[in-house]
Design an enzyme around this catalytic site. Structure first.
Site, PDB file in Angstrom:
ATOM      1  N   ASP A  35      40.816  29.203  45.853  1.00 32.95           N
ATOM      2  CA  ASP A  35      39.828  30.247  46.084  1.00 32.95           C
ATOM      3  C   ASP A  35      40.139  31.438  45.159  1.00 32.95           C
ATOM      4  OD1 ASP A  35      37.972  31.958  47.510  1.00 32.95           O
ATOM      5  OD2 ASP A  35      39.697  32.749  48.586  1.00 32.95           O
ATOM      6  N   PHE A  36      39.211  32.375  45.039  1.00 29.77           N
ATOM      7  CA  PHE A  36      39.452  33.548  44.194  1.00 29.77           C
ATOM      8  C   PHE A  36      39.839  34.774  45.027  1.00 29.77           C
ATOM      9  CE2 PHE A  36      38.130  37.260  41.646  1.00 29.77           C
ATOM     10  CZ  PHE A  36      38.985  37.076  40.566  1.00 29.77           C
ATOM     11  N   ASP A  37      38.868  35.379  45.733  1.00 30.06           N
ATOM     12  CA  ASP A  37      39.147  36.612  46.477  1.00 30.06           C
ATOM     13  C   ASP A  37      40.113  36.353  47.626  1.00 30.06           C
ATOM     14  OD1 ASP A  37      37.180  38.840  45.462  1.00 30.06           O
ATOM     15  OD2 ASP A  37      36.023  36.987  45.531  1.00 30.06           O
ATOM     16  N   ASP A 221      42.056  31.717  51.741  1.00 26.03           N
ATOM     17  CA  ASP A 221      42.463  32.791  52.644  1.00 26.03           C
ATOM     18  C   ASP A 221      41.473  33.084  53.757  1.00 26.03           C
ATOM     19  OD1 ASP A 221      41.122  35.925  51.821  1.00 26.03           O
ATOM     20  OD2 ASP A 221      40.475  34.058  50.886  1.00 26.03           O
TER      21      ASP A 221
END
Length: 280
Positions: A35-37, A221
């Site tokens: 994932d990124f954020d 997350d």
């Protein structure tokens, strides 16, 4: 190989231990999807200010040559994640793939092009209704609407009572989504309206099939990462080793309790990836 003064953290599950062992033993058969954020970038009050952690690109550059593929799977538009991540034109990341909008969009470093289907008409209709709907609720004050093109999100992090605003707006936004053929995706103080039929689990499963990977590592997350966790669990039941990483310190207990390894935020997760790369 050399010695490594800092031992790798130990997964809390036997399946996770098997996944880590497979990654270290046969990295060329592994896909690492992230994932990124909140995973490669810290969560910040204004999503437009999010940028990859300074160690993210170096860690991915160290890891990428050893594994079958590195992919970033995000709810953001693919080109935004590429820009905020600093992923374009990086030596060592020539084969990076970014799957944006939960896999509806795809950017690859080889062509630097984004491929995507036509937008869902319900997104434009919901976007038009959203300001009027929000103004009917006291809780909307301090909220912020993010136009993602193929989705629209309401952030409550800046409201006077962020969790109260999130709770108050969840049902009316679910109704708005339903009326326009969309789904509501809750996250960490954000409610996103987006088209159905694609999620990070579907995107990951399709990408694993495409690459023919044997081992799957996934790091996330938030609640939107649960479908990807479920995909890894399904693949493990079919004999594929897998490792599930949770970035955070319990902000999303539903994800943390399913993870093989909980790492306290993007910095720790990136350190883990760099440590794995150093052993390959």
């Amino acid at each position: 190989m050399g010695s490594h003064p800092n031992p790798l953290p130990t997964p809390v599950t036997s399946a996770g231990a098997d996944g880590l062992a497979a990654l270290l033993a046969r990295p060329g058969k592994a896909v690492v999807a992230l994932d990124f954020d909140g995973t490669l970038a810290e969560i910040v009050p204004d999503p437009e200010q999010a940028r990859a952690h300074p160690g993210a690109v170096p860690a991915l550059v160290a890891l990428a040559p050893h594994v079958a593929s590195v992919a970033v799977i995000t709810g953001r538009p693919a080109d935004v994640a590429v820009r905020y991540g600093g992923f374009a034109g990086v030596p060592g990341l020539e084969h990076l793939v970014v799957l944006g909008h939960y896999g509806a969009e795809r950017w690859d470093a080889v062509s630097s092009a984004v491929h995507a289907p036509p937008p869902h008409p319900g997104v434009a209709a919901a976007r038009a209704e959203l300001p009027g709907l929000l103004e009917r609720f006291d809780a909307w004050q301090g909220t912020w609407t993010e136009d993602k093109g193929r989705a629209v999100a309401v952030h409550t992090r800046r409201a006077a009572d962020p969790q109260g605003a999130f709770d108050a707006l969840r049902a009316p936004l679910a109704d708005l989504a339903d009326r326009h053929g969309l789904m509501l995706e809750p996250g960490r103080l954000v409610l996103e309206l987006r088209p159905p039929g694609m999620d990070k689990g579907v995107a990951l499963a399709e990408y694993v099939r495409e690459t023919g990977a044997e081992t799957i590592v996934y790091g996330g997350d938030d609640l939107g990462d649960l479908p990807a966790f479920a995909t890894v669990d399904t693949l493990r039941s079919k004999g594929h080793p897998g490792l599930l990483l949770c970035s955070g310190t319990g902000e999303v207990p539903e994800l943390a309790e399913k993870a093989d390894l909980v790492l306290p935020g993007p910095g720790a997760l990136i350190d883990f990836l760099a440590s794995v790369a150093a052993r390959l």
